[in-house]
Design a protein around this motif. Structure first.
Motif, PDB file in Angstrom:
ATOM      1  N   UNK A  95       0.858  -1.185   0.000  1.00  0.00           N
ATOM      2  CA  UNK A  95       0.000   0.000   0.000  1.00  0.00           C
ATOM      3  C   UNK A  95       0.893   1.235   0.000  1.00  0.00           C
ATOM      4  N   UNK A  96       0.302   2.372  -0.280  1.00  0.00           N
ATOM      5  CA  UNK A  96       1.047   3.628  -0.247  1.00  0.00           C
ATOM      6  C   UNK A  96       1.644   3.848   1.135  1.00  0.00           C
ATOM      7  N   UNK A  97       0.852   3.659   2.169  1.00  0.00           N
ATOM      8  CA  UNK A  97       1.338   3.877   3.527  1.00  0.00           C
ATOM      9  C   UNK A  97       2.438   2.891   3.890  1.00  0.00           C
ATOM     10  N   UNK A  98       2.335   1.641   3.467  1.00  0.00           N
ATOM     11  CA  UNK A  98       3.387   0.668   3.766  1.00  0.00           C
ATOM     12  C   UNK A  98       4.717   1.088   3.137  1.00  0.00           C
ATOM     13  N   UNK A  99       4.676   1.632   1.930  1.00  0.00           N
ATOM     14  CA  UNK A  99       5.891   2.137   1.298  1.00  0.00           C
ATOM     15  C   UNK A  99       6.518   3.233   2.161  1.00  0.00           C
ATOM     16  N   UNK A 100       5.689   4.139   2.657  1.00  0.00           N
ATOM     17  CA  UNK A 100       6.180   5.229   3.497  1.00  0.00           C
ATOM     18  C   UNK A 100       6.717   4.677   4.820  1.00  0.00           C
ATOM     19  N   UNK A 101       6.001   3.728   5.409  1.00  0.00           N
ATOM     20  CA  UNK A 101       6.409   3.151   6.705  1.00  0.00           C
ATOM     21  C   UNK A 101       7.779   2.470   6.598  1.00  0.00           C
ATOM     22  N   UNK A 102       7.979   1.686   5.542  1.00  0.00           N
ATOM     23  CA  UNK A 102       9.270   1.020   5.370  1.00  0.00           C
ATOM     24  C   UNK A 102      10.393   2.031   5.184  1.00  0.00           C
ATOM     25  N   UNK A 103      10.116   3.081   4.442  1.00  0.00           N
ATOM     26  CA  UNK A 103      11.119   4.121   4.219  1.00  0.00           C
ATOM     27  C   UNK A 103      11.465   4.822   5.540  1.00  0.00           C
ATOM     28  N   UNK A 104      10.440   5.141   6.329  1.00  0.00           N
ATOM     29  CA  UNK A 104      10.664   5.799   7.620  1.00  0.00           C
ATOM     30  C   UNK A 104      11.479   4.899   8.552  1.00  0.00           C
ATOM     31  N   UNK A 151      -0.153   9.598  -9.461  1.00  0.00           N
ATOM     32  CA  UNK A 151      -0.290   9.265  -8.041  1.00  0.00           C
ATOM     33  C   UNK A 151       0.991   8.621  -7.513  1.00  0.00           C
ATOM     34  N   UNK A 152       1.620   7.768  -8.328  1.00  0.00           N
ATOM     35  CA  UNK A 152       2.880   7.150  -7.907  1.00  0.00           C
ATOM     36  C   UNK A 152       3.953   8.209  -7.707  1.00  0.00           C
ATOM     37  N   UNK A 153       3.968   9.192  -8.588  1.00  0.00           N
ATOM     38  CA  UNK A 153       4.960  10.255  -8.470  1.00  0.00           C
ATOM     39  C   UNK A 153       4.733  11.054  -7.184  1.00  0.00           C
ATOM     40  N   UNK A 154       3.475  11.335  -6.870  1.00  0.00           N
ATOM     41  CA  UNK A 154       3.162  12.042  -5.623  1.00  0.00           C
ATOM     42  C   UNK A 154       3.608  11.224  -4.414  1.00  0.00           C
ATOM     43  N   UNK A 155       3.423   9.917  -4.471  1.00  0.00           N
ATOM     44  CA  UNK A 155       3.853   9.052  -3.368  1.00  0.00           C
ATOM     45  C   UNK A 155       5.368   9.102  -3.215  1.00  0.00           C
ATOM     46  N   UNK A 156       6.082   9.145  -4.327  1.00  0.00           N
ATOM     47  CA  UNK A 156       7.533   9.254  -4.246  1.00  0.00           C
ATOM     48  C   UNK A 156       7.957  10.580  -3.618  1.00  0.00           C
ATOM     49  N   UNK A 157       7.238  11.641  -3.935  1.00  0.00           N
ATOM     50  CA  UNK A 157       7.517  12.931  -3.315  1.00  0.00           C
ATOM     51  C   UNK A 157       7.301  12.818  -1.809  1.00  0.00           C
ATOM     52  N   UNK A 158       6.204  12.215  -1.425  1.00  0.00           N
ATOM     53  CA  UNK A 158       5.896  12.049  -0.004  1.00  0.00           C
ATOM     54  C   UNK A 158       6.985  11.246   0.692  1.00  0.00           C
ATOM     55  N   UNK A 159       7.386  10.165   0.071  1.00  0.00           N
ATOM     56  CA  UNK A 159       8.423   9.316   0.661  1.00  0.00           C
ATOM     57  C   UNK A 159       9.734  10.085   0.824  1.00  0.00           C
TER      58      UNK A 159
END
Length: 187
Positions: A95-104, A151-159
């Motif tokens: 999920x989008x959040x899981x990608x962010x969580x792993x990065x964090x 949307x994927x690009x926005x997620x990469x920005x967020x990450x």
């Protein structure tokens, strides 16, 4: 005030190459300054960014980010920078959040927990805030493989922003974004 990025005589030559991919460039970027590398395809822009973010070693010269030498203090440099690569680098099966969580967790910002609810309140608030800014607040639980390119690009920005980097590298960050999303990203 010292420069946040210092590049002096940077050279990169790939094995078996007849010429340098990056040939003795020098520049400095002050804190708070926007700086762009412009040039035709093959000019060495992505190679230079890869060296500045420690994903590629330099052949010669000196490069410092936030006072840390990229050749000898790579981990300290990486803690100071965020990067949006030219090509997407997110896990489509999460999920989008899981990608962010792993990065964090990878950056050591928060201890890893199996669920979003299990993560510290500060993390949950930061995800909520960044998702709101980027227009992803209703999509964070969705698998990334269902996302549009924008949307994927926005997620990469967020990450790239989750660890609050002092320096943010954007390697063609608006590729795949519609005009409205592009404008929103720059804002």
């Amino acid at each position: 005030m010292p420069a946040i990025i210092e590049v002096d005589g940077l050279v990169k030559r790939y094995r078996k190459a007849r010429s340098n991919a990056v040939d003795g460039i020098s520049f400095a970027v002050e804190p708070g300054q926007l700086f762009a590398l412009l040039g035709p395809n093959g000019a060495g822009k992505t190679t230079t960014i890869s060296i500045l973010t420690t994903t590629l070693s330099l052949t010669s010269g000196r490069v410092c980010i936030a006072g840390f030498d990229v050749a000898s203090e790579g981990a300290k440099v990486r803690s100071q920078v965020g990067i949006i690569f030219q090509r997407p680098s997110i896990d489509l099966n999460l999920s989008a959040e899981q990608n962010i969580r792993f990065h964090a967790a990878l950056y050591g910002l928060y201890p890893f927990r199996l669920t979003f609810r299990g993560m510290p309140k500060a993390y949950r608030q930061q995800v909520h805030d960044l998702a709101g800014v980027l227009g992803l607040e209703t999509d964070m639980d969705k698998r990334v493989k269902t996302f549009s390119g924008g949307m994927m690009r926005k997620l990469e920005v967020m990450r790239s922003l989750i660890h609050r980097p002092r320096v943010l590298f954007l390697d063609e960050p608006t590729i795949g974004l519609d005009p409205l999303s592009r404008r929103s990203l720059w804002e």
